[in-house]
Structure formats: structure tokens, C-alpha cells
Design a protein around this motif. Sequence first.
Motif, PDB file in Angstrom:
ATOM      1  N   THR A  88       0.961  -1.325  -0.055  1.00 51.89           N
ATOM      2  CA  THR A  88      -0.111  -0.008  -0.078  1.00 51.89           C
ATOM      3  C   THR A  88       0.857   1.195   0.012  1.00 51.89           C
ATOM      4  O   THR A  88       0.317   2.542  -0.430  1.00 51.89           O
ATOM      5  N   ARG A  92       0.433   5.408  -3.447  1.00 52.79           N
ATOM      6  CA  ARG A  92       0.471   6.882  -3.820  1.00 52.79           C
ATOM      7  C   ARG A  92       1.185   7.566  -5.041  1.00 52.79           C
ATOM      8  O   ARG A  92       0.985   8.470  -5.405  1.00 52.79           O
ATOM      9  N   VAL A 116     -10.855  -1.863  -4.477  1.00 52.51           N
ATOM     10  CA  VAL A 116     -11.134  -0.451  -5.118  1.00 52.51           C
ATOM     11  C   VAL A 116     -10.945   0.297  -3.923  1.00 52.51           C
ATOM     12  O   VAL A 116     -10.337   1.576  -3.672  1.00 52.51           O
ATOM     13  N   THR A 117     -11.680  -0.175  -2.695  1.00 48.39           N
ATOM     14  CA  THR A 117     -11.401   0.611  -1.385  1.00 48.39           C
ATOM     15  C   THR A 117     -10.004   1.050  -1.071  1.00 48.39           C
ATOM     16  O   THR A 117      -9.742   2.057  -0.566  1.00 48.39           O
ATOM     17  N   GLN A 118      -9.105   0.067  -1.393  1.00 48.45           N
ATOM     18  CA  GLN A 118      -7.820   0.234  -1.324  1.00 48.45           C
ATOM     19  C   GLN A 118      -7.192   1.394  -1.915  1.00 48.45           C
ATOM     20  O   GLN A 118      -6.626   2.242  -1.452  1.00 48.45           O
ATOM     21  N   LYS A 120      -8.951   3.774  -3.084  1.00 48.28           N
ATOM     22  CA  LYS A 120      -9.540   4.939  -2.796  1.00 48.28           C
ATOM     23  C   LYS A 120      -8.741   5.672  -1.616  1.00 48.28           C
ATOM     24  O   LYS A 120      -8.695   6.767  -1.526  1.00 48.28           O
ATOM     25  N   THR A 121      -8.390   4.575  -0.715  1.00 43.46           N
ATOM     26  CA  THR A 121      -7.991   5.018   0.310  1.00 43.46           C
ATOM     27  C   THR A 121      -6.438   5.583   0.487  1.00 43.46           C
ATOM     28  O   THR A 121      -5.783   6.477   0.798  1.00 43.46           O
ATOM     29  N   TYR A 122      -5.476   5.023  -0.502  1.00 47.49           N
ATOM     30  CA  TYR A 122      -4.128   5.128  -0.724  1.00 47.49           C
ATOM     31  C   TYR A 122      -3.591   5.840  -1.814  1.00 47.49           C
ATOM     32  O   TYR A 122      -2.466   6.340  -1.724  1.00 47.49           O
ATOM     33  N   SER A 123      -4.404   5.903  -2.859  1.00 45.47           N
ATOM     34  CA  SER A 123      -3.717   6.517  -4.066  1.00 45.47           C
ATOM     35  C   SER A 123      -4.163   7.861  -4.254  1.00 45.47           C
ATOM     36  O   SER A 123      -5.046   8.398  -3.368  1.00 45.47           O
ATOM     37  N   TRP A 124      -3.827   8.754  -5.218  1.00 42.00           N
ATOM     38  CA  TRP A 124      -3.947  10.051  -5.592  1.00 42.00           C
ATOM     39  C   TRP A 124      -5.597   9.764  -6.173  1.00 42.00           C
ATOM     40  O   TRP A 124      -5.736   8.872  -6.997  1.00 42.00           O
ATOM     41  N   ASP A 125      -6.456  10.828  -6.031  1.00 41.34           N
ATOM     42  CA  ASP A 125      -7.583  10.773  -6.516  1.00 41.34           C
ATOM     43  C   ASP A 125      -7.846  10.790  -8.052  1.00 41.34           C
ATOM     44  O   ASP A 125      -8.757  10.237  -8.408  1.00 41.34           O
TER      45      ASP A 125
END
Lengths: 220, 648
Positions: A88, A92, A116-118, A120-125
Motif C-alpha cells: 500500500t 500513492r 477498490v477501497t484500497q 480509494k484510500t491510498y492512491s491519488w484521487d
Amino acid sequence: MASGGDPKWQKDAADQNFDYMFKLLIIGNSSVGKTSFLFRYADDSFTSAFVSTVGIDFKVKTVFRHDKRVKLQIWDTAGQERYRTITTAYYRGAMGFILMYDVTNEDSFNSVQDWVTQIKTYSWDNAQVILVGNKCDMEDQRVISFERGRQLADQLGVEFFETSAKENVNVKAVFERLVDIICDKMSESLDADPTLVGGAQKGQRLTDQPQGTPNANCNC
Amino acid sequence: MDFQNRNNTANKFVCPSDRQLALRAKLRAGWSSSKTSEPLRPEEQEAIISVIRRNEEIEIAERQRVGRLVERVEKIKQHAVERGPNCCRLCGDTFGLLRPHRIICEDCRQSVCTKCSVDINIRYHTSERTREIWLCRICSETREMWKKSGAWFFKGLPRYDTPRSASANATPAPTPTPGGMASMAGDTRSEHSCHGTPTRTARVKKLTIRVNDSSSSSGPSEPEDEVDGGGGSGRVGGAKGSAVGRLQREDSFRLRAYGSIRSFIDGGERKLSNSFFFGRQQSHRLSECTDYDSVSLSNGSAVAQIRRESSSLRRGSVSSSWSISESSGSGNSGTHSQSQSQVQSQSQSQYAQSQQQHCRDPLLGWLEIAISYRESFHSLDCTMVRARDLPAMDASGLTDPYCKLNIITPEALTKYTRWQRTRTVHKTRNPEFNETLQFVGVEPEELGNSLLYVALFDDDKYGHDFLGAAKVCLSTVHSTSQYRISVPLGVEDQYSNAAEIAQEWPNGKILISLCYNTKRRALVVNVKQCINLMAMDNNGSSDPFVKLQLKPDAHKNKKHKTSVKWRTLNPIYNEEFYFEASPHDLNKEMLIVTVWDKDLGKSNDFLGSVQLGAQSKGERLQQWHDCIRLPDHFHEKWHCLAPDNPAH
């Protein structure tokens, strides 16, 4: 891992002659074929033996797209949960994700939403995602139909491909599509929002500091 | 599937079943709640480390590549002429009927000529239609740089190494050097002022939550229970916290975050080089942060933890803008438990210190001072410890700084007529003075309302250029202990001017105007006037004239001299001389100006000299550069005359 000493890899990695650099990440449950997928694309090789990826690995490949040389750093992640802390951390930096499930494995399909949640949480939007159903050559063991995959992709608002790393089906297409999407996003982001660049010139460097300290304010 | 549709989807990563996920989490199904985990074996660590090392190589190359891109744009900017609204911003050509056509750049809204701009076709946001826009060369190159560096994606330039700083500068800070990128630094000022606005605070908030998976490991690990309503992000965060906790307990290999993996490998010596980690925060918009507010972890603690981590990782070598969170961090920490907030405030204060030490880079640098007061002697001992990041004054980017000190009374006057000065530390922008200067006769009651004023100057035999000034309130100085402080250096004011005037220039001053004439391809030197020259003759006056010489002279110009002005110490010449030279040659040459007293029957007396050229410093260098950069314009400046004769 074995790619470290590979002369071709070194050539690609050291090559500075490119226009853009995109970092892509392949994620999905364990044993859906992420590593095979990457090896097929980067080295055009395939082995059916299963060797679990340790943590993370990456390969570098330079492609030519729209008159531009694009250097892809493709991260292969371990699907196993014990490495999740490491994997994870790399979300980013990624501009694109290949979210993979195995068409012969119901669990891997059900986990897509967790992944997908992962993201959403950790990446750039503005990271781009493509959903990929792998092992589509194993028709006799298939449990997830193409239609189900496509529906899920529609729900998530991402593009969808069914691929086979073994038979080399759609592997290149997935990467090319992802590069295209990112390229589109790139021109869109600058054309639609030129203030972004303009604003950046006015000190977007993270190292720029607001001036003055409590001491400096002391003018008595 | 259809790309068009995708664009219309308002939020394409909305997970359609967050509620389901939360429920599933309660049932402890799905991988995020699985409990099987074992520590990483040594060979696994080996493997991961080797991958990270490989990645490091790529990142270093990438940082250098981005650095080259940035430098390219900076170079173009530096060559911009900026001569006013009726001239092309880049080449300086005047617009007119027969002249180049005026074009307004889409991005910067400045006028440029057709030569200095490009037209590009861009697509409207949602349609396939395109339109043509014009961009000046600077803006089009900047756009290109944003694309190539990935800044478009991270909404800010990733960290980069400028080729210059890698070779020339001793300080490892990745910031562009103030001298080298003056234009950029100048632009940033306006941005600075908005520090502490809600937007900034909000950004920090979001950042806090985003990275709490990596920092919450020290807290109790909490499984899914508390986060039913919190949405996907909170749930995953909690699960991750426990995973990290396990890893830590069972194994010395502390996989906290990407950054700390690196620090583990490098023994913590190398600075955290994950550009994305730092790059994150600036893109977060106010609107986004609201989803994350509900997460139970206090912002303050996470900020503090991040800081602790980042400060220990960075070893002070990376400057970043973490400091913007100072206020928000301390403000929100109230919700947290007592013991933890103590730790926080400690780490915050430590961090604030290290911030001061390493991270803030005001334009003119820093000065570290130690002040102590000895009541029995009524003396104030001011130790100039060191200064940092002073402006560069010569062509090689170095400075010869020294300090001048005085005390400013409540009436805003200087207390002593004689300014104290330290010795000069040569050829450095980070001088270690370590020199104590003593002000005697300072009454204890004076301390409360007086200021210590320190001005830094660049030592040069042809004039001392101002570097920066600092004021320190003496009310905090007590007789018992030494007061040590690091202050940012500010711009010139009345006192620094006073300090400058207090310098002794017995040889007087000369006003010279320079212009590079492109038609005649020659340097035009206008010797305007001199003031306060020394009296050399018995009648209390001199008969001054000025000699000019270009050295080394590529075009074999002859030497020039002005007429002699009889019996005056303030001669006015207004005489022009031409030196044939190409702009390129001027970069290597030096104009030597000497003032003489004409004597009949015996040798002329030397009155003073000044040298202008690429090897000179400060204002003299600036005038020279201006003259080359902006030709066909006169650049006028006063210069002090130095007492030594360059001919000897």
C-alpha cells in the motif's frame, strides 16, 4: 526478482531517453496471475509454475505512444495480505492501476471491491484504474462470466478487459489502454485547468516556506 | 466500454457497497479482516530491500531528469527581457504596425510576439471539439515540464535535484538556491502570505488521515469494531494498524511506511526521498477533507507522529513545508489523552526547532546569535555564531560576509555612533563567525525596550553590499543565562542604511552609467560625476580626471580618459566612451575605472578606483549583468572608490 540481473531490464531502466514516466501498479488477490501478466508484457515469457511474489517487484518498459516515448515502471505487488503494509505504500506514487481478478476464482472477484477501497484510500484521487479478468483461456473452469465482470466495471466506472497471460490475450491492449487513459487525463488536466500550472509557478515547491517566525515578528 | 460515459460519472471510484463492506467487516470475512500473518523472514526482507534499492536508482535518475526540466524552464525565464506592455515579454521587440504581431499568452496573459509563442490545439473539457490557444514560450515550456515531470498528476512538482546544486553547492538542501532561482523565489512571496488559511489547514487534516496507517502503529491496534459507519477508508485504516502492530511486535524489521523502509536500508542516513509522500499534501482541496473528519484519531497526534517520523528520517536535510501544520496540529490535540499529548507537544517543540534550523528558507538567509548580559559590567555580549543561506554576491555564487551591530533605543535611534563589526569570513554563504562583540554601558532597564540590530554586508574592496539585517528584542535577555536565537534576515531599512553610511569611504564615490549599444556593437561608458574626492593639492583641492580601460581587451580598444576638471572635489563630466566588444566577450571582461589628480610637472596622484565586470561583486556585478541582459538602455549606479590602485 530475477529480473535484477537481466541485461534487458537494465538497459530499459537506465534509458533516459523518454518523454513521460508513468508508474503503474498491478493489484489483486494472490495467484490471480499478476506476475505472469507482467512477465508476459515485459519479457514475453510465461511459466505456469506458481511462485508467490515477495512483497513488491517492478519492471521497466519503454513504449512508443502518440509520438511520445513513455517509460513505464510497472509495479507487481504481492497479493498476500502479509505484505499489504509494504504494497500500500506504493499506491500513492502510481498513476494507473491494473486491478486483476481470476475468472476461475470467485473469491478473487468478490475481493475487487476491497481493492477498490484500497485504491480509494491510498492512491491519488486522479489515479486511473482498469479492471482485468485474467486466465480467460481456462474456459472449462470459468466461474465469472464476461458479463459479470463488465457489469462490475460499469458500476465502478472503470474500463474492463478479459485477458490471458498464458495465451497472450489482450495483455498488451490493457497496458496500451491504460497509457492512453493517463495521456488523455494529462492533457485534459492541463488544458482544463491552466491555473494549475500558473499557480505552481508561484511557489508550489514543497520546500518553499512561509516567511517569518515568531522571532521575526518582534518588531517591538 | 465507452470512455465518454466514464467522464460523466461524477465519482467513478465510489465503491457501490461501502455499507456491505462494513457489514462484511463485522462478520470478519474478506481479506481485510483475515488474521493469518507472520513476520517477514530474513530472505524476504533481503528480496524487498533489493527491489527498493533498484527503485532508488530509478528515482535518483528521475529526480535529476526533473531537475533538468526545471532548469530548462528557469533558463528561458532568465532570458526573458520583461520590458513593459508594449514589448514582447521574451525578446523585447516593440509591437507596431510593421513590427511583430502582438499575442496574449493564454496562461500568463502577457504580451508576446509571434516568434516567441506557439499555438496549440486543446480539447474542450467534455467534448471532442478543439480550440486553438496561444502560449508564450515560457508557459508552453512550463506546461511541457508539468507533463514530463508528472507534476500534472501530483499537482505539484515532485522533488528534484538541480544539476547546479548537485555540483556547486555544499548544502545538500534540494531547494533551488536563492541566488540561482531568484525569479522563482521572488514569485513565492505572495504565496507565503496566505500561510495559515483554512485551505492549508484542511490540507494537513486530510494528509493526517491519509497517512495514519503508517504512523498509528504505536497506538493500540483496533480491529473493525469502532468503524462501522466510518466508511471504507476508516475500516481499512484500522485493520492496517493492527497488521503493522503485529509486524512490529514480532520483527525488528519495521515496515512503517515506504519512507521508513528506505531509512531502514540506509541506516537512516539518507534523506527520505519519496517525492510522492511529500507531494501529496498540496493537492488536497478543502472539499475533500470533510469525509475524513469523522475518523476517530485526533489530527494532532497523527501530525505529531508524522513529524516525528519525518524529522528523524530527514536528518534535517530535506526542507519541506510540514511546518504549515504547526498551528493546526497543536490546536486539535486537545481530544487526545494526556500522556500522548505531552509526547506530542515535546515532539512538536523539537520539531519546531528543527524547522527553524533547517527547513525555512527565507530569501536572505538566517543568522544565529547568542546574547548574554553581565549586570556587574553593564555589558551586553553578542556572539555572532553563524549565518546560513546568505544571498550570493559574485559570479561563482559565493559571498564574503561580515556583521555590523548596533543597539536601537526606544526612540528608534542608534545608541552608538560607531557600529561594531565582526571580521569577514571569506568565500562562503554559510559563514561561521563565532565572534563575540561587547556593548558596554547598557543599563539593565534599557534591555526591556531596546533592540539589537545586526546588518550583514558583503566585504569587497569596491563597496560593501547589503546582505540582510536582523532585529532582536533584548527584553528576553537575562543576566542569568545566555539567550540563543536563530533569526531570519530581512531586507534593508533605515538602520542598515545608517550602517552603510557609517562605513568609511574616504576616496569618495563615482557615478557611472553603462549601456551596451547593439548597433555599434560596443559598450558605452558614461562617466557622469564624482563626489567627495580626496584633496591632493596644496590648495585643498584636486584636479581630477577619470581613466577607463577594458581588460582583457578582446578588441584591442584603446584606453580612454576624461577631461580634467580643475580645482574641484566634485567634478561633473558627463562624457561618453565606446568600447568595441561583443556581448559574449563582455562576460569575461572587466572595466577598470581609475580616478587621478592631474599634476603638472610631476606624476599624477591616484585618487581611487572601481572595477566593473563579471568578476566583480554585488551591485557592480548586477550593473554589469543588467547592461548585458538589457542592451540599448543606460544603467546608472553610484560606486565607492577604493583606495588601491589596480595598476600596482
